[in-house]
Design an enzyme around this catalytic site. Sequence first.
Site, PDB file in Angstrom:
ATOM      1  N   CYS A 153       1.361   0.593  -8.854  1.00 18.87           N
ATOM      2  CA  CYS A 153       2.555   1.038  -8.133  1.00 18.87           C
ATOM      3  C   CYS A 153       3.684   1.284  -9.123  1.00 18.87           C
ATOM      4  O   CYS A 153       4.576   2.084  -8.875  1.00 18.87           O
ATOM      5  CB  CYS A 153       2.959   0.014  -7.092  1.00 18.87           C
ATOM      6  SG  CYS A 153       3.049  -1.649  -7.758  1.00 18.87           S
ATOM      7  N   GLY A 164       0.833  -1.206   0.000  1.00 17.70           N
ATOM      8  CA  GLY A 164       0.000   0.000   0.000  1.00 17.70           C
ATOM      9  C   GLY A 164       0.858   1.242   0.000  1.00 17.70           C
ATOM     10  O   GLY A 164       2.006   1.222  -0.467  1.00 17.70           O
ATOM     11  N   SER A 165       0.310   2.304   0.556  1.00 19.12           N
ATOM     12  CA  SER A 165       0.993   3.596   0.509  1.00 19.12           C
ATOM     13  C   SER A 165       2.202   3.610   1.454  1.00 19.12           C
ATOM     14  O   SER A 165       2.280   2.833   2.407  1.00 19.12           O
ATOM     15  CB  SER A 165       0.022   4.691   0.923  1.00 19.12           C
ATOM     16  OG  SER A 165      -0.452   4.404   2.225  1.00 19.12           O
ATOM     17  N   GLU A 215       5.754  -3.432   0.538  1.00 21.49           N
ATOM     18  CA  GLU A 215       5.659  -3.157  -0.909  1.00 21.49           C
ATOM     19  C   GLU A 215       4.866  -1.865  -1.041  1.00 21.49           C
ATOM     20  O   GLU A 215       3.637  -1.877  -1.040  1.00 21.49           O
ATOM     21  CB  GLU A 215       4.921  -4.300  -1.618  1.00 21.49           C
ATOM     22  CG  GLU A 215       5.625  -5.638  -1.536  1.00 21.49           C
ATOM     23  CD  GLU A 215       6.809  -5.758  -2.495  1.00 21.49           C
ATOM     24  OE1 GLU A 215       6.965  -4.907  -3.393  1.00 21.49           O
ATOM     25  OE2 GLU A 215       7.578  -6.711  -2.334  1.00 21.49           O
ATOM     26  N   GLY A 253       2.902   1.968   5.149  1.00 20.29           N
ATOM     27  CA  GLY A 253       4.077   1.132   5.379  1.00 20.29           C
ATOM     28  C   GLY A 253       4.927   1.627   6.535  1.00 20.29           C
ATOM     29  O   GLY A 253       5.496   0.827   7.286  1.00 20.29           O
TER      30      GLY A 253
END
Length: 513
Positions: free
Chosen positions: A300, A244-245, A266, A249
């Site tokens: 992403c 995610g963002s 990630e 993270g």
Amino acid sequence: MHSSEKKQLLKALGIHATNPGVSTGSKWIKTKGEYLASFSPADGEKIGSVQAADKASFNRIVTISAKAFKEWRTWPAPKRGEVVRQIGNELRQYKEPLGKLVSYEMGKSYQEGLGEVQEMIDICDFAVGLSRQLYGLTMHSERAEHRMYEQYHPLGVVGIITSFNFPVAVWAWNAMIAWVCGDTCIWKPSEKTPLCSIACQLIAARVFEHNKVPEGVSCLVNGDASIGKLIAACEQIPLVSATGSTRMGQAVGQQVVSRFGRPLLELGGNNAIIITPSADLDLAMRAVVFGAVGTAGQRCTTTRRLIVHEKVYVKVKERLVNAYAQLKIGDPLDPKNHVGPLIDQQAVDNYLGALEAIRQEGGTFVVEGGVLKGKKYTSGCYVKPAIAEVKNSFAIVQKETFAPILYLIKYKTLEEALDIQNDVRQGLSSAIMTMNMQEMEMFLSHRGSDCGIANVNIGTSGAEIGGAFGGEKETGGGRESGSDAWKQYMRRQTNTINYGKNIPLAQGIKFDL
Ligand code: NAD
């Protein structure tokens, strides 16, 4: 989507208007959690709703999953692989409806929805082979009559937190590998795409039940960030894989590390393509346009920055303007369209905010953006892909805006292009378009791209599952999917065996009594 078609689609996947959202495999657990409504960004229609987990049901799931681990880890890895092989076959059967649901619930094109399911099938195949290859090394001991080797053991319960933009594939990247490694999984999908998670859970659970896999190997906990936070804080979850963002993270990573858990992050990207004077521009244009507008800029690995040599800058700009004029924006399920909607109104607001910030910082629009209105765009989430000439140092360019906005930046020397490419906080994907071997090798060398992914003559998006996927810096440093990413789902143990009659110490240390 017509209501009859929608009904048929949901029925094919076993989804109802309201669904329980917490499961240990074939069993579904009632909770006191709220219902998450899922609206399609394609037409704004409600597709269905899913009940979220609450703290009590979450705790129950963790207990069941931890218990299941004790049995699952005793299954031989190739036997676990056989179960994953059957999941791959089941996914082949459901590829079309699942791909369609991905497209309808998330908003990516049907082709990309099918591609996402294909990625799940591919990772199943990969995991099946892997189940016979969880190799450790052997090494020579410095001590006589000693043997040393290392082996990999299952780790435990793996928490999987996923983003909306790959609502099924990211779970599969993690779960299929974790399962062959002998771990159990608790999946918290994005609250924006809960129905995709129900469809996946039903598919896996059928195979698990058929193979008498213990209840708790495949768990699902729907919910918002609050459930993700429970996963991050849970001491019984040794590995948390979070996609995610960067903001998410940072929170999850710190929490997991503070309890000595293992985070696998990630996160966001800010990906660039360098176009050199020797580039094949036909090839480059195709890579750039798909990279920048595919999935409406919500990958992403979306191409966000185009770093173009001054000699070809004007030509590239003209060709891009022409290509963008031909883009068809609309219903993602209609194969004629190239660009679907953004996920929701908040994403549209972020997009509009970014356009404004570009203006404020002195950027020039080469292709203007804007929100599309009218009958075809009832959800209000359809936006025009935009292109702006900017400086890499603009604050807005340094940020990942999850929308189809492409930044054009001019360069003179390759060193300058590489500095621009690397001068962002994220480090996921990168590419160079060149027919010059020296430029290519420089880009791939230690002086070149600092990203986890560096491509030559293909764009930044569209990775294959065989390689380890992930990025550096604010992208989080995680590697998932292929290559040796599986090692993160296991614990490594070094073993030394003495088959002699003496007990010599390492480093020749004397300790005689
Ligand atoms: P997001 O960060 O808003 O949400 C992702 C997931 O994290 C959701 O399930 C959400 O509920 C959960 N979450 C949010 N805050 C949390 C917290 N504080 N604690 C625990 N869980 C939390 O991201 P999104 O909008 O769903 O996805 C878009 C982002 O994901 C982009 O930044 C994109 O680049 C990134 N992404 C990265 C990769 C990769 O492999 N690097 C792949 C896909 C998406």
